[in-house]
Design a protein around this motif. Structure first.
Motif, mmCIF file in Angstrom:
data_model
loop_
_atom_site.group_PDB
_atom_site.id
_atom_site.type_symbol
_atom_site.label_atom_id
_atom_site.label_comp_id
_atom_site.label_asym_id
_atom_site.label_seq_id
_atom_site.Cartn_x
_atom_site.Cartn_y
_atom_site.Cartn_z
ATOM 1 N N ARG A 25 5.617 -2.307 10.487
ATOM 2 C CA ARG A 25 4.917 -3.393 9.804
ATOM 3 C C ARG A 25 3.638 -2.927 9.121
ATOM 4 N N TYR A 26 3.065 -1.828 9.594
ATOM 5 C CA TYR A 26 1.872 -1.296 8.915
ATOM 6 C C TYR A 26 2.235 -0.802 7.515
ATOM 7 N N ALA A 27 3.337 -0.093 7.411
ATOM 8 C CA ALA A 27 3.789 0.380 6.100
ATOM 9 C C ALA A 27 4.135 -0.809 5.211
ATOM 10 N N GLU A 28 4.736 -1.840 5.795
ATOM 11 C CA GLU A 28 5.082 -3.033 5.031
ATOM 12 C C GLU A 28 3.831 -3.758 4.554
ATOM 13 N N ALA A 29 2.785 -3.772 5.384
ATOM 14 C CA ALA A 29 1.525 -4.408 4.999
ATOM 15 C C ALA A 29 0.883 -3.661 3.836
ATOM 16 N N VAL A 30 0.892 -2.343 3.891
ATOM 17 C CA VAL A 30 0.357 -1.545 2.785
ATOM 18 C C VAL A 30 1.174 -1.777 1.526
ATOM 19 N N ASP A 31 2.492 -1.875 1.677
ATOM 20 C CA ASP A 31 3.363 -2.171 0.533
ATOM 21 C C ASP A 31 2.964 -3.492 -0.127
ATOM 22 N N LEU A 32 2.688 -4.501 0.703
ATOM 23 C CA LEU A 32 2.293 -5.806 0.173
ATOM 24 C C LEU A 32 0.976 -5.718 -0.594
ATOM 25 N N ILE A 33 0.018 -4.995 -0.014
ATOM 26 C CA ILE A 33 -1.294 -4.850 -0.660
ATOM 27 C C ILE A 33 -1.149 -4.135 -2.001
ATOM 28 N N VAL A 34 -0.414 -3.046 -2.009
ATOM 29 C CA VAL A 34 -0.219 -2.283 -3.246
ATOM 30 C C VAL A 34 0.508 -3.139 -4.284
ATOM 31 N N LYS A 35 1.532 -3.845 -3.851
ATOM 32 C CA LYS A 35 2.310 -4.686 -4.779
ATOM 33 C C LYS A 35 1.440 -5.752 -5.428
ATOM 34 N N HIS A 36 0.720 -6.523 -4.612
ATOM 35 C CA HIS A 36 -0.026 -7.666 -5.139
ATOM 36 C C HIS A 36 -1.294 -7.266 -5.883
ATOM 37 N N VAL A 37 -2.010 -6.268 -5.367
ATOM 38 C CA VAL A 37 -3.281 -5.902 -5.987
ATOM 39 C C VAL A 37 -3.106 -4.870 -7.096
ATOM 40 N N GLN A 40 0.505 -6.050 -9.454
ATOM 41 C CA GLN A 40 0.541 -7.373 -10.068
ATOM 42 C C GLN A 40 -0.823 -7.890 -10.484
ATOM 43 N N GLY A 41 -1.873 -7.125 -10.193
ATOM 44 C CA GLY A 41 -3.210 -7.510 -10.641
ATOM 45 C C GLY A 41 -3.888 -8.595 -9.845
ATOM 46 N N GLY A 42 -3.417 -8.842 -8.628
ATOM 47 C CA GLY A 42 -4.048 -9.843 -7.783
ATOM 48 C C GLY A 42 -5.228 -9.277 -7.015
ATOM 49 N N THR A 43 -5.753 -10.070 -6.096
ATOM 50 C CA THR A 43 -6.885 -9.668 -5.272
ATOM 51 C C THR A 43 -6.535 -9.859 -3.804
ATOM 52 N N LEU A 44 -7.026 -8.970 -2.959
ATOM 53 C CA LEU A 44 -6.878 -9.128 -1.509
ATOM 54 C C LEU A 44 -8.004 -10.041 -1.032
ATOM 55 N N ILE A 45 -7.647 -11.142 -0.399
ATOM 56 C CA ILE A 45 -8.640 -12.102 0.093
ATOM 57 C C ILE A 45 -8.607 -12.107 1.614
ATOM 58 N N LEU A 83 -12.399 -22.181 -2.552
ATOM 59 C CA LEU A 83 -10.957 -21.936 -2.637
ATOM 60 C C LEU A 83 -10.547 -21.597 -4.072
ATOM 61 N N GLY A 84 -11.403 -21.928 -5.020
ATOM 62 C CA GLY A 84 -11.099 -21.687 -6.417
ATOM 63 C C GLY A 84 -10.917 -20.225 -6.790
ATOM 64 N N ILE A 85 -11.294 -19.295 -5.895
ATOM 65 C CA ILE A 85 -11.066 -17.881 -6.214
ATOM 66 C C ILE A 85 -9.600 -17.493 -6.035
ATOM 67 N N VAL A 86 -8.831 -18.318 -5.341
ATOM 68 C CA VAL A 86 -7.423 -17.990 -5.077
ATOM 69 C C VAL A 86 -6.602 -18.161 -6.350
ATOM 70 N N ARG A 87 -5.848 -17.132 -6.691
ATOM 71 C CA ARG A 87 -5.036 -17.143 -7.898
ATOM 72 C C ARG A 87 -3.628 -16.633 -7.602
ATOM 73 N N ARG A 88 -2.780 -16.794 -8.580
ATOM 74 C CA ARG A 88 -1.425 -16.266 -8.487
ATOM 75 C C ARG A 88 -1.488 -14.748 -8.306
ATOM 76 N N ASN A 89 -0.613 -14.205 -7.512
ATOM 77 C CA ASN A 89 -0.500 -12.774 -7.190
ATOM 78 C C ASN A 89 -1.493 -12.303 -6.135
ATOM 79 N N ASP A 90 -2.389 -13.182 -5.663
ATOM 80 C CA ASP A 90 -3.309 -12.790 -4.596
ATOM 81 C C ASP A 90 -2.566 -12.671 -3.264
ATOM 82 N N LEU A 91 -3.244 -12.036 -2.329
ATOM 83 C CA LEU A 91 -2.697 -11.821 -0.984
ATOM 84 C C LEU A 91 -3.791 -12.103 0.029
ATOM 85 N N LEU A 92 -3.473 -12.850 1.079
ATOM 86 C CA LEU A 92 -4.441 -13.154 2.132
ATOM 87 C C LEU A 92 -4.299 -12.175 3.296
#
Length: 206
Positions: A25-37, A40-45, A83-92
């Motif tokens: 799951r650690y590798a999967e979490a890094v995959d998610l961060i890389v994918k979204h940020v 896809q140009g999102g932000t990690l929140i 909450l207005g900082i949340v946008r499409r492609n972001d990751l929590l």
């Protein structure tokens, strides 16, 4: 406080770190961060309440200084417009020892009111909790016993959370090929800024 008492506290915290459950799951979490940020140009929140919130805030600043744009969103302030900082492609990335922090449960609902499919990673001691059941990925801490003599004050739990955050940061740095030159561009001041520029110069001359 006697020397043996100090050694016992340090050993308990060290044991808690050694016993963090390790999985794919650690590798999967890094995959998610890389994918979204990074793809896809999102932000990690990051978000958390109380001591866990301070850990989440530290994670956001560490991610940002190592090439992964991140913000800390206070769950309480989120309900009053932040909450207005949340946008499409972001990751929590949520931090909750109990996994049932009311403010974080509400934050997930509010965030999904803006971005219905927003994913979130959860760091928690209870992988069966409500937040864990709703999370895209859950990273258990191993539920270590607090070294606080009352067994209440967040001590060992926050140590473990910090280490898990460090694992995600370093894993992401490796995945995106973050260099000393990249670091120097983001951290100009102080000793680390000077050291990173020195290392950057060596990279350029290599």
């Amino acid at each position: 406080m006697m020397t043996n008492d100090i050694r016992s506290i340090i050993e308990q915290e060290a044991d808690a770190v050694r016993n963090i459950p390790i999985s794919e799951r650690y590798a999967e979490a890094v995959d998610l961060i890389v994918k979204h940020v990074h793809k896809q140009g999102g932000t990690l929140i990051t978000a958390g309440m109380g001591k866990a919130g301070q850990i989440a805030m530290n994670m956001a600043t560490t991610f940002s200084s190592t090439g992964t744009p991140a913000f800390f969103l206070h769950p309480g302030e989120a309900q009053h417009g932040d909450l207005g900082i949340v946008r499409r492609n972001d990751l929590l990335l949520l931090v909750s020892n109990s996994g049932k922090t009311l403010e974080l449960i509400e934050l997930v609902d509010l965030a999904r009111g803006l971005v219905p499919d927003i994913p979130f990673i959860l760091i928690t001691s209870d992988p069966q909790s409500e937040l864990a059941r709703r999370a895209t990925l859950c990273l258990p801490t191993g539920a270590p016993r607090e070294v606080c003599s009352l067994g209440l004050t967040p001590t060992t739990s926050t140590t473990v959370m910090t280490v898990i955050g460090d694992v995600l940061v370093v894993g992401t740095m490796d995945r995106i090929g973050f260099t000393s030159t990249d670091y120097a561009k983001r951290h100009h001041g102080g000793y680390l800024g000077s050291k990173s520029r020195q290392l950057s110069g060596k990279e350029a001359g290599a």
